[in-house]
Design an enzyme around this catalytic site. Structure first.
Site, PDB file in Angstrom:
ATOM      1  N   GLU A  71       0.807  -1.077  -0.030  1.00 45.49           N
ATOM      2  CA  GLU A  71       0.233   0.545   0.156  1.00 45.49           C
ATOM      3  C   GLU A  71       0.571   1.332   0.113  1.00 45.49           C
ATOM      4  O   GLU A  71       0.545   1.910  -0.520  1.00 45.49           O
ATOM      5  CB  GLU A  71      -0.808  -0.091   1.292  1.00 45.49           C
ATOM      6  CG  GLU A  71      -2.027   1.103   1.074  1.00 45.49           C
ATOM      7  CD  GLU A  71      -2.561   1.077   0.181  1.00 45.49           C
ATOM      8  OE1 GLU A  71      -3.349   1.775  -0.852  1.00 45.49           O
ATOM      9  OE2 GLU A  71      -3.713  -0.155  -0.150  1.00 45.49           O
ATOM     10  N   GLU A  78       1.759   6.084  -7.164  1.00 48.92           N
ATOM     11  CA  GLU A  78       0.393   7.299  -7.567  1.00 48.92           C
ATOM     12  C   GLU A  78       0.695   8.506  -7.852  1.00 48.92           C
ATOM     13  O   GLU A  78       0.515   9.216  -8.315  1.00 48.92           O
ATOM     14  CB  GLU A  78      -0.767   6.630  -6.981  1.00 48.92           C
ATOM     15  CG  GLU A  78      -1.602   6.009  -7.540  1.00 48.92           C
ATOM     16  CD  GLU A  78      -2.812   5.293  -6.486  1.00 48.92           C
ATOM     17  OE1 GLU A  78      -2.999   5.882  -5.552  1.00 48.92           O
ATOM     18  OE2 GLU A  78      -3.076   4.400  -6.860  1.00 48.92           O
TER      19      GLU A  78
END
Length: 131
Positions: A71, A78
């Site tokens: 994550e 991102e």
């Protein structure tokens, strides 16, 4: 961004501070990070309640670490893609989707580990309730 100009031991400890800031930032900004952390706490509490053996704890901790690491990497990818390519681009989408896929893969692995670790203790507990 603050440049790390410290040297020696100071630089070493600064790197921990920067890493901690990254984890906190991801936790504050990413819903999935919050969900993964909450589920990790639930799993660890359940492991304590069922008094799982050390080997099971290690499997759970390994799985939790993998998911949280994936994550964090997904969040970093991102953010980098958004910085480099703020407009929609097929390669940007591919990078983001691939990173999200890595999180999904580790989360599925963690669920399988959870089923493996908790199956017998939960079945024994249910059997005890029915007796």
């Amino acid at each position: 961004m603050v440049k790390n100009t410290a040297v020696g031991h100071k630089k070493f400890w600064h790197s921990f501070r920067f890493a901690s800031q990254g984890i906190v930032s991801a936790f504050k900004s990413e819903l999935n990070m919050k969900v993964h952390c909450c589920l990790a706490v639930v799993v660890l509490v359940a492991a304590a309640v069922f008094r799982l053996p050390l080997a099971s704890w290690m499997l759970l901790l390994f799985s939790i670490t993998l998911v949280l690491t994936a994550e964090l990497l997904n969040t970093a990818i991102e953010a980098t893609v958004d910085l480099i390519s703020p407009e929609i681009h097929p390669l940007a989408k591919r990078a983001k989707d691939t990173a999200a896929g890595a999180v999904l893969l580790t989360a599925v692995f963690a669920v399988l580990v959870g089923v493996y670790v908790f199956y017998h203790p939960v079945m024994d507990w249910i059997t005890g309730l029915m007796s």
